[in-house]
Design a protein around this motif. Structure first.
Motif, PDB file in Angstrom:
ATOM      1  N   ASN A  70     -33.853 -19.764 -48.907  1.00 49.28           N
ATOM      2  CA  ASN A  70     -35.178 -20.329 -48.711  1.00 49.28           C
ATOM      3  C   ASN A  70     -35.094 -21.774 -48.224  1.00 49.28           C
ATOM      4  OD1 ASN A  70     -36.500 -17.977 -49.446  1.00 49.28           O
ATOM      5  ND2 ASN A  70     -36.516 -18.533 -51.631  1.00 49.28           N
ATOM      6  N   ARG A  73     -34.272 -21.611 -44.614  1.00 46.61           N
ATOM      7  CA  ARG A  73     -35.448 -21.195 -43.854  1.00 46.61           C
ATOM      8  C   ARG A  73     -36.425 -22.372 -43.693  1.00 46.61           C
ATOM      9  NH1 ARG A  73     -36.580 -15.405 -46.871  1.00 46.61           N
ATOM     10  NH2 ARG A  73     -35.287 -14.088 -45.494  1.00 46.61           N
ATOM     11  N   GLU A 139     -37.702 -11.798 -50.644  1.00 41.04           N
ATOM     12  CA  GLU A 139     -36.817 -12.591 -51.487  1.00 41.04           C
ATOM     13  C   GLU A 139     -35.556 -11.772 -51.791  1.00 41.04           C
ATOM     14  OE1 GLU A 139     -38.779 -13.850 -55.005  1.00 41.04           O
ATOM     15  OE2 GLU A 139     -40.079 -15.300 -53.954  1.00 41.04           O
TER      16      GLU A 139
END
Length: 512
Positions: A70, A73, A139
């Motif tokens: 994450n 990203r 996720e």
């Protein structure tokens, strides 16, 4: 060549010591059970703890990888054209945490590597080792363990889609997390758990042995007391000790068993003494009589008279031996019955007819009243009734009467043998059916009496063989009533006929 064992020796049970060599001691069994339970319990607990901790580390590492993806990203979305920044992030990722080294690689869908951490290819040479990439809005929930060889580090692999927002170019980010230190720590932890389980099991076994030895101490005490019991130790008792509840009943039953053994031993001793006494008296008489006859020459009439007298003694001895043999076989459950429905009125009439001549000689009236059918062995029933009538007739004075009263209910047939004789003092009634017991204090047998002291004992044995009862009511000076109950014949054939009692016919002639 060794002799073959005899059939009797081959059928004998092995001595007690032979069993001891094969049976496992109770202490060993209990300790083995405790050790097994402790081993299973501790192993289950250790396995659960190990796997729960392993899963916790697995979840933590997966969450760590998800957070790292994450972050990447977010960086790519913030500065989509800043590949050098992403490269720097990936290049530094393997030192992101002190213990966990991350190795990343950004590549195009076609497989062209854009950014890669140093040493990535050496750690993961096989591209197919990575799981399919998760989509950019998903996720990470699962990662794959991977190791190229036993000496190489353990890796946790994951892959994810990374999209550069402005260019809308889809990239694949592959990441490998070095978890070797966790794997090593878990291996050490597993070995420690094994040692804990082994030590705990061993300690449990030792404690179980000590507790079992202490817990079985009362049992050893009871065993020691049993070893002390012999022919001279039948007065030993255990019930006065405070035994554990589980052994209290055993101790109580042991005391009852000793009491029964003591009584049986006493009866056997008394019986042996009585039997020896009863047999010795006529034998001594026969020896004396024979010695006197041989001391000098006698005429034929004297020899005939002596032989006739001796023959009477021989017949009485034979009756006594037959009676003892019958009682002994009945006591050892070797006797079986040949049951049938017996008309007791007819049987009573036959018995009274047998004694009619003797009754007439003594001026005693005989009578049978009532009706009833007993289910039993007719020979033994005749034996019991004959002994009672003979006994009643013997103790009834001239002018008296003997009556056989028969009644029947649904379950039992009742036979009362009553006389108007001298009666029996109350103190003699409890022992009246004992072997060789006589009411008269002088336990000698007169020729006129001819009794052996076994008549009522035979009656009691016959009644018990049939599952019946016998009672006596007597008043001194007004007579005696003997009451027998047998299973009623109203139930028809409740049992199959069985072989008759051996020697029952011989005993049946022992009237009195």
């Amino acid at each position: 060549m060794a002799d073959a064992p005899s059939p009797a020796a081959a059928s004998m049970p092995p001595p007690a010591s032979a069993w001891h060599t094969h049976a496992t001691a109770l202490t060993t069994r209990l300790v083995a059970g405790y050790v097994l339970v402790a081993l299973i319990t501790l192993s289950s607990g250790a396995a659960f703890l190990y796997h729960r901790l392993y899963e916790s580390f697995e979840e933590e590492d997966t969450e760590f990888l998800d957070a790292h993806i994450n972050t990447l990203r977010a960086e790519m979305a913030k500065v989509p054209t800043n590949i050098p920044a992403a490269k720097e992030l990936i290049a530094k990722s393997h030192t992101y945490r002190t213990m966990d080294a991350l190795f990343g690689q950004i590549r195009t869908i076609g497989g062209k590597v854009i950014v890669e951490a140093p040493g990535f290819n050496e750690l993961v040479p096989d591209d197919s080792a990575f799981p399919p990439p998760i989509r950019k809005d998903e996720e990470l929930t699962n990662a794959v363990r991977y190791r190229t060889s036993p000496s190489s580090p353990m890796l946790l692999l994951a892959s994810a889609e990374v999209r550069r927002e402005q260019t809308n170019v889809l990239l694949i980010y592959r990441v490998a997390l070095d978890v070797s230190h966790i794997d090593d720590w878990m291996r050490e932890f597993r070995n420690e758990l094994i040692w804990v389980v082994l030590a705990g099991t061993t300690l449990s076994g030792i404690l179980a042995w000590l507790i079992t030895r202490r817990g079985l101490r009362p049992l050893h005490q009871i065993t020691a007391a049993m070893k002390r019991v012999g022919a001279s130790g039948l007065d030993e008792r255990l019930g006065h000790n405070p035994w554990p509840r589980e052994l209290a009943d055993t101790a109580g039953e042991f005391d009852l068993m000793l009491e029964r053994l003591r009584e049986a031993f006493h009866r056997l001793t008394q019986f042996s003494a009585d039997a020896a006494h009863e047999l010795r008296t006529p034998l001594n008489g026969l020896m004396i009589s024979t010695s006197l006859m041989l001391a000098q020459d006698r005429d034929s009439e004297e020899y005939r008279h002596a032989l006739a007298t001796n023959l009477e003694e021989y017949e009485r001895l034979k009756r006594m031996v037959d009676s003892l043999l019958f009682i002994a076989r009945a006591d050892n459950a070797e006797a079986v019955l040949k049951r049938s429905n017996v008309n007791m009125a007819t049987l009573g009439a036959e018995v009274l007819d047998f004694f009619s001549a003797l009754a007439e000689e003594r001026h005693v009236t005989l009578r049978v009243v009532g009706q009833g059918t007993a289910y039993g062995d007719v020979t033994l029933l005749r034996l019991a009734l004959s002994n009672l009538v003979s006994n009643a007739l013997r103790h009834t004075p001239s002018g008296g009467s003997v009556q056989v009263t028969i009644g029947e209910s649904r379950e039992f047939c009742r036979i009362d043998v009553s006389d108007t004789g001298t009666g029996i003092p109350a103190e003699h009634l409890p022992k009246l059916f004992d072997r060789f017991y006589r009411v008269d204090a002088a336990r000698t047998v007169s020729q006129e009496d001819g009794g052996t002291g076994l008549g009522l004992a035979l009656v009691k044995t016959v009644v018990h063989l049939h599952g019946g009862t016998i009672t006596v009511i007597s008043n001194v000076g007004s007579g005696t009533t003997m009451t027998l109950t047998f299973p009623s014949g109203g139930g028809s054939q409740r049992q199959e006929d069985k072989p008759a009692v051996e020697n029952a016919g011989e005993a049946g002639r022992n009237l009195g």
